[in-house]
Design an enzyme around this catalytic site. Structure first.
Site, PDB file in Angstrom:
ATOM      1  N   HIS A   1       0.837  -1.206   0.000  1.00  0.00           N
ATOM      2  CA  HIS A   1       0.000   0.000   0.000  1.00  0.00           C
ATOM      3  C   HIS A   1       0.863   1.244   0.000  1.00  0.00           C
ATOM      4  CE1 HIS A   1       0.616  -1.660   4.023  1.00  0.00           C
ATOM      5  NE2 HIS A   1       0.776  -0.416   4.424  1.00  0.00           N
TER       6      HIS A   1
ATOM      7  N   HIS B   1       0.894   4.991   1.235  1.00  0.00           N
ATOM      8  CA  HIS B   1       0.248   5.993   2.087  1.00  0.00           C
ATOM      9  C   HIS B   1       0.339   7.339   1.365  1.00  0.00           C
ATOM     10  CE1 HIS B   1       0.438   3.704   6.036  1.00  0.00           C
ATOM     11  NE2 HIS B   1       1.355   3.047   5.342  1.00  0.00           N
TER      12      HIS B   1
HETATM   13  P1  5GP Z   1       2.011  -0.103   7.241  1.00  0.00           P
HETATM   14  O1  5GP Z   1       2.647   0.076   8.594  1.00  0.00           O
HETATM   15  O2  5GP Z   1       1.867  -1.567   6.863  1.00  0.00           O
HETATM   16  O3  5GP Z   1       2.677   0.726   6.162  1.00  0.00           O
HETATM   17  O4  5GP Z   1       0.574   0.537   7.369  1.00  0.00           O
HETATM   18  C1  5GP Z   1      -0.592  -0.181   7.523  1.00  0.00           C
HETATM   19  C2  5GP Z   1      -1.702   0.852   7.614  1.00  0.00           C
HETATM   20  O5  5GP Z   1      -2.928   0.193   7.416  1.00  0.00           O
HETATM   21  C3  5GP Z   1      -1.769   1.534   8.978  1.00  0.00           C
HETATM   22  O6  5GP Z   1      -1.632   2.945   8.800  1.00  0.00           O
HETATM   23  C4  5GP Z   1      -3.130   1.147   9.517  1.00  0.00           C
HETATM   24  O7  5GP Z   1      -3.775   2.190  10.212  1.00  0.00           O
HETATM   25  C5  5GP Z   1      -3.892   0.763   8.268  1.00  0.00           C
HETATM   26  N1  5GP Z   1      -4.890  -0.275   8.486  1.00  0.00           N
HETATM   27  C6  5GP Z   1      -4.691  -1.463   9.113  1.00  0.00           C
HETATM   28  N2  5GP Z   1      -5.843  -2.180   9.133  1.00  0.00           N
HETATM   29  C7  5GP Z   1      -6.764  -1.425   8.477  1.00  0.00           C
HETATM   30  C8  5GP Z   1      -8.147  -1.638   8.178  1.00  0.00           C
HETATM   31  O8  5GP Z   1      -8.755  -2.648   8.505  1.00  0.00           O
HETATM   32  N3  5GP Z   1      -8.784  -0.644   7.499  1.00  0.00           N
HETATM   33  C9  5GP Z   1      -8.155   0.497   7.114  1.00  0.00           C
HETATM   34  N4  5GP Z   1      -8.866   1.411   6.460  1.00  0.00           N
HETATM   35  N5  5GP Z   1      -6.851   0.736   7.397  1.00  0.00           N
HETATM   36  C10 5GP Z   1      -6.172  -0.223   8.069  1.00  0.00           C
END
Ligand code: 5GP
Ligand code: ZN
Length: 141
Positions: free
Chosen positions: A102, A104
């Site tokens: 993903h 951001h």
């Molecule tokens: P990472 O640390 O993997 O780059 O970020 C994962 C992101 O996914 C986090 O910012 C977290 O808040 C978001 N996230 C995790 N689970 C969910 C979910 O079920 N729904 C949504 N909309 N965001 C999620």
């Protein structure tokens, strides 16, 4: 195509709740559930893709294009973001927590206090820029 236990696959297929921004044949964009700032969006491939190495080039290009449009919306909407970060964590060491890749797209505001932190000294004197550049070139060639 999809991973049965993946929350982001469930979001792509509308089997979990999310606040959607955009969906097309390659990517889906929705609000991060724990926003760092007002205006924190995730752009993801529709196909389950755990890491950057597995991302199709066309999908990567679309993620960037959609991210760019969302960035313009963060600045141009009533949110009036002062700036935008693109952040993509590839691997646990980089902070990746959800293993469906993903991007951001994060609205930034003057003085919001968000930033990268590093504990301990950065050992610049041990960094052989020429040697590292050579290693990378040899893999890229
Ligand atoms: P990472 O640390 O993997 O780059 O970020 C994962 C992101 O996914 C986090 O910012 C977290 O808040 C978001 N996230 C995790 N689970 C969910 C979910 O079920 N729904 C949504 N909309 N965001 C999620
Ligand atoms: Zn997935």
């Amino acid at each position: 195509m999809r991973h049965k236990d993946c929350i982001f696959c469930q979001i792509v297929h509308k089997e979990a709740n999310a606040f959607y921004i955009h969906q097309d044949d390659l990517v889906t964009a929705f609000m991060d559930i724990h926003p760092i700032n007002p205006g924190h969006v995730l752009v993801i491939p529709n196909v389950h893709t755990p890491d950057l190495a597995g991302l199709e080039a066309a999908c990567g290009a679309r993620i960037f294009t959609v991210g760019q449009r969302i960035a313009a919306a963060l600045r141009g909407s009533e949110l009036r973001a002062d700036g935008v970060n693109f952040l993509l964590a590839d691997g646990a060491a980089a902070g990746q927590e959800v293993f469906h890749l993903h991007l951001h797209v994060l609205a930034r505001y003057e003085g919001d206090g968000f930033g990268f932190r590093r504990s301990g000294q950065i050992q610049r004197e041990k960094q052989d820029l020429e040697g590292i550049a050579g290693m990378l070139r040899s893999v890229l060639e």
